[in-house]
Motif scaffolding. Structure first.
Motif, PDB file in Angstrom:
ATOM      1  N   ASP A 112     -21.465  22.479 -22.979  1.00  0.00           N
ATOM      2  CA  ASP A 112     -23.020  22.145 -23.022  1.00  0.00           C
ATOM      3  C   ASP A 112     -23.928  20.774 -23.759  1.00  0.00           C
ATOM      4  O   ASP A 112     -24.601  20.409 -22.933  1.00  0.00           O
ATOM      5  CB  ASP A 112     -24.456  22.966 -23.029  1.00  0.00           C
ATOM      6  CG  ASP A 112     -24.101  24.121 -21.708  1.00  0.00           C
ATOM      7  OD1 ASP A 112     -22.673  23.577 -20.257  1.00  0.00           O
ATOM      8  OD2 ASP A 112     -23.956  25.047 -22.048  1.00  0.00           O
ATOM      9  N   LYS A 113     -23.133  20.506 -25.019  1.00  0.00           N
ATOM     10  CA  LYS A 113     -23.383  19.159 -25.271  1.00  0.00           C
ATOM     11  C   LYS A 113     -23.337  17.683 -25.035  1.00  0.00           C
ATOM     12  O   LYS A 113     -24.332  17.106 -24.978  1.00  0.00           O
ATOM     13  CB  LYS A 113     -22.436  19.145 -26.774  1.00  0.00           C
ATOM     14  CG  LYS A 113     -23.192  18.740 -28.269  1.00  0.00           C
ATOM     15  CD  LYS A 113     -22.974  19.375 -29.158  1.00  0.00           C
ATOM     16  CE  LYS A 113     -21.759  20.719 -29.527  1.00  0.00           C
ATOM     17  NZ  LYS A 113     -21.093  20.327 -30.408  1.00  0.00           N
ATOM     18  N   THR A 114     -22.836  17.476 -24.090  1.00  0.00           N
ATOM     19  CA  THR A 114     -22.840  16.663 -23.737  1.00  0.00           C
ATOM     20  C   THR A 114     -21.775  16.654 -21.717  1.00  0.00           C
ATOM     21  O   THR A 114     -21.946  15.384 -21.546  1.00  0.00           O
ATOM     22  CB  THR A 114     -21.474  15.309 -23.974  1.00  0.00           C
ATOM     23  OG1 THR A 114     -20.028  16.102 -23.608  1.00  0.00           O
ATOM     24  CG2 THR A 114     -21.576  15.547 -25.305  1.00  0.00           C
ATOM     25  N   GLY A 115     -21.826  17.991 -21.414  1.00  0.00           N
ATOM     26  CA  GLY A 115     -21.024  17.660 -20.093  1.00  0.00           C
ATOM     27  C   GLY A 115     -19.866  17.752 -19.879  1.00  0.00           C
ATOM     28  O   GLY A 115     -19.209  17.554 -19.025  1.00  0.00           O
ATOM     29  N   GLN A 116     -19.135  17.482 -20.781  1.00  0.00           N
ATOM     30  CA  GLN A 116     -17.610  16.975 -20.768  1.00  0.00           C
ATOM     31  C   GLN A 116     -17.172  18.163 -21.668  1.00  0.00           C
ATOM     32  O   GLN A 116     -17.989  18.015 -23.303  1.00  0.00           O
ATOM     33  CB  GLN A 116     -17.199  16.133 -20.382  1.00  0.00           C
ATOM     34  CG  GLN A 116     -17.587  15.203 -21.709  1.00  0.00           C
ATOM     35  CD  GLN A 116     -16.669  13.635 -20.689  1.00  0.00           C
ATOM     36  OE1 GLN A 116     -15.765  13.695 -21.063  1.00  0.00           O
ATOM     37  NE2 GLN A 116     -17.941  12.556 -20.622  1.00  0.00           N
ATOM     38  N   LEU A 117     -16.302  18.732 -21.710  1.00  0.00           N
ATOM     39  CA  LEU A 117     -14.944  19.079 -23.079  1.00  0.00           C
ATOM     40  C   LEU A 117     -13.239  17.875 -23.530  1.00  0.00           C
ATOM     41  O   LEU A 117     -12.756  18.826 -22.005  1.00  0.00           O
ATOM     42  CB  LEU A 117     -14.648  20.124 -23.160  1.00  0.00           C
ATOM     43  CG  LEU A 117     -14.342  21.345 -23.869  1.00  0.00           C
ATOM     44  CD1 LEU A 117     -15.016  21.456 -25.023  1.00  0.00           C
ATOM     45  CD2 LEU A 117     -14.217  22.863 -23.730  1.00  0.00           C
ATOM     46  N   LEU A 118     -13.057  17.837 -23.663  1.00  0.00           N
ATOM     47  CA  LEU A 118     -12.169  17.506 -23.996  1.00  0.00           C
ATOM     48  C   LEU A 118     -11.254  18.522 -24.828  1.00  0.00           C
ATOM     49  O   LEU A 118     -11.347  17.938 -25.962  1.00  0.00           O
ATOM     50  CB  LEU A 118     -11.671  15.372 -24.084  1.00  0.00           C
ATOM     51  CG  LEU A 118      -9.698  14.612 -25.009  1.00  0.00           C
ATOM     52  CD1 LEU A 118     -10.071  15.087 -23.189  1.00  0.00           C
ATOM     53  CD2 LEU A 118     -10.672  13.512 -25.312  1.00  0.00           C
TER      54      LEU A 118
END
Ligand code: FES
Length: 111
Positions: free
Chosen positions: A22-28
């Protein structure tokens, strides 16, 4: 008779938390049991997108362009859709995609 557990690569794998996503709308995640994974979306999204973000041209890591809803390669500008299909060369082969889901506070993916 013994029951063998399914190989780790075939079952749901935790790749992060909903807070991370949720922090950036993506998770790498560059090293997960299923390989590199980029999850796109938030914990509120109905459908999460998850792909292997390794460019099928020469292996650079793709960047998610939320506004254009596509993945763009920083090396030679190949573009991929959220379904992994090539939108623009020089890459020719689609990305590997994963199924993703949220369970509690965990983000899970499966090949
Ligand atoms: Fe991605 Fe060349 S490595 S376009």
């Amino acid at each position: 008779e013994t029951t063998e557990a399914a190989p780790a690569s075939k079952t749901w794998q935790k790749v992060g938390t909903t807070a991370d996503l949720d922090k950036t709308g993506q998770l790498l995640v560059t090293k997960s049991p299923v390989g590199p994974v980029l999850v796109i979306g938030t914990s509120k999204a109905k459908n999460l997108i998850a792909v292997n973000p390794t460019c099928t041209h020469k292996g650079c890591t793709l960047a998610w362009k939320a506004k254009d809803k596509k993945l763009v390669c920083p090396c030679h500008q190949a573009e991929f859709g959220t379904d992994g299909e090539v939108k623009k060369g020089p890459a020719q082969n689609p990305l590997k995609t994963y199924v993703a889901k949220i369970e509690g506070k965990s983000v899970l993916v499966k090949p």
